[in-house]
Write an enzyme that holds these catalytic residues in place. Structure first.
Site: not given
Ligand code: SF4
Length: 274
Positions: A120, A122, A186, A214
């Site tokens: 990913h 990120e 988060c 996603s």
């Protein structure tokens, strides 16, 4: 059939911020995908001339660049500073936080362990801020294939579930004399997951709307499946099938953090039409 929307779902603060930045900076070039939602990316391109470049070589001097919500690797950011005249950093603050932790912990001699999906963007970005001893694990069992040092710092991909993060933390603590655990999941992800879990427990059919690439949308779908066997992941209303709703009493609808309201409304109307 009743249709019920999850109490918390759809656009998170980081995605809203990135879209606002893109709309306020027309004709910019985003490094990678701004967010994981192809239809919203198309809208930004059509209405604001915002384009995506999959690598820095496509940029030239004078371009205005936007760093995507999931951030980019440390080297790429340094290179970008030498190319683009104007850089708008849309990296979500929840992603900047683990980047800073990885860098600081490496400087202090801790081995950075990232719980997440190594492919990913990120996670690749966060990993680039740590030193060469860092490792990415997809679950607790993967710690067995990594040479774990005596002092470790554990961080998580922002979209992971707290329960799974806890399992990795417990396994890592058992392997080290000192483990520092940073909760970098988060709030938006957590709230969306809890709301989806609650709704899936009562629904007969669950529709999760979001990009198929996603991570947080896929996570919501897998949570929905735990409680409601008839749970489907769709990108938009066109993918809905009439037979999913036959003899159902309650349809729950949830959406990933990069799914805009207009796609949720469109899909909900299509379900109503069935
Ligand atoms: S899901 Fe969380 S980390 Fe990702 S962009 Fe939204 S607020 Fe930021």
């Amino acid at each position: 059939m009743l249709i019920k929307l999850a109490k918390s779902c759809g656009f998170c603060f980081g995605v809203k911020r990135a879209i606002r930045l893109a709309e306020n900076n027309p004709d910019s070039i985003v490094i990678g995908e701004l967010i994981h939602n192809s239809r919203e990316i198309d809208r930004l391109n059509r209405n604001f001339g915002v384009r995506s470049a999959d690598n820095l070589d496509k940029l030239k001097k004078g371009d205005r660049a936007i760093i995507r919500t999931h951030g980019i690797e440390k080297d790429a950011k340094a290179k970008l500073l030498t190319i683009a005249d104007d850089i708008i950093d849309a990296t979500c603050p929840y992603v900047t936080k683990p980047q800073k932790i990885a860098e600081a912990m490496s400087d202090e001699g801790y081995q950075t362990i990232i719980f997440g999906d190594g492919s990913h963007p990120e996670v690749k970005g966060v990993l680039s801020y740590a030193d060469e001893n860092a490792a990415v694990v997809a679950d607790a069992s993967e710690l067995d294939r990594v040479t774990i040092r005596d002092r470790a710092a554990l961080i998580s991909q922002t979209t992971k579930s707290i329960a799974a993060f806890g399992e990795v933390a417990a396994a890592l603590i058992a392997k080290t004399s000192e483990t520092r655990v940073f909760n970098t999941i988060c709030n938006a992800t957590y709230d969306n997951q809890e709301a989806t879990r609650k709704l899936a427990k009562e629904a007969d059919v669950m529709i999760v709307i979001g990009g198929k690439n996603s991570s947080n949308t896929k996570q919501l779908h897998s949570i929905a499946l735990q409680y409601c066997a008839d749970s489907y992941l769709i990108e938009d209303g066109d993918e809905l099938r009439r037979e999913w709703f036959a003899n159902k009493r309650l349809c729950g609808v949830s959406a990933g953090a990069s799914t805009p309201d207009w796609i949720i409304e469109e899909a909900t109307k299509a379900i109503e039409a069935f």
